[in-house]
Design an enzyme around this catalytic site. Sequence first.
Site: not given
Length: 290
Positions: A153, A44
């Site tokens: 979020d 990632r």
Amino acid sequence: MNSPLPISGAMAPTANELSTIARVLYEHAGIVLAPGKASMVQSRLGKRLRALGLKDYESYIRLVTSDAGLDERREMISALTTNVTQFFRENHHFETLRKDALPPLLAKARAGGKVRIWSAGSSNGQEAFTIAMVLADMAQDLARLDIKILATDIDPRMVERGREALYDAATLNTIPQPMQRFISVEAGGVRIAPALRGIVSFNELNLHEKWPMKGRFDIIFCRNVVIYFSPEDQLKLWRRFESVLAPGGWLFVGHSERVPLDGGTALGTAGITTYRLPETVSPNGGPKWH
């Protein structure tokens, strides 16, 4: 120092680099990164190193720990955050909404009251819009009622996707046929109907920082989020949720999460991974349900 990045990918971080990345992630997002996650970090964050033209994790760590690294810290948190969601996930919660939680709240709204629902850790908004579908299915007069859903979020990309309300056509597989009337098919996928988008607002929020919301919530969904936190931070979060729940308010958590009933909260079990505050306190000091 690590060798330069190969053209095809990034090297794995060393143990010390992984430890530092884990510390930054915990300090700024409360997420615990296990020592064995080097390959996940490599996959990632390697993309971030290439995007920035950096040759090693040492340079990347210097950036994200500097005063100038705020934006990249957000990118790092976004990259290392797991976003798994779907419409009507853990459907038993939405059955509880329909049968137990929402009927009295709809009655309150029809009597002139307001109803507030929070989808915390909402990812790209499918959870919040599922709640909205259930509401719209139960209340044809929804547009006239003071009912709002807040979806938050930590990942700004997920927040933007929620605001866009456009999803891959494959998401139809988890939406019951009767509920598909609340979506429209477009060239890019499927989009949530304007009536539902109108009652859901999206905002970026780190659950470990100050919460700007005022007032209390009747229902909070926070599912499959706290599993990434330490036990101490989990308990703090349960208590914070309790502090912003209205009397009789509902808390829905993920399938592998549990609120400790002896952990100093007034929350009691109300179903599978479902908790509720008492409406009042009875004369003997225990909760009294209405």
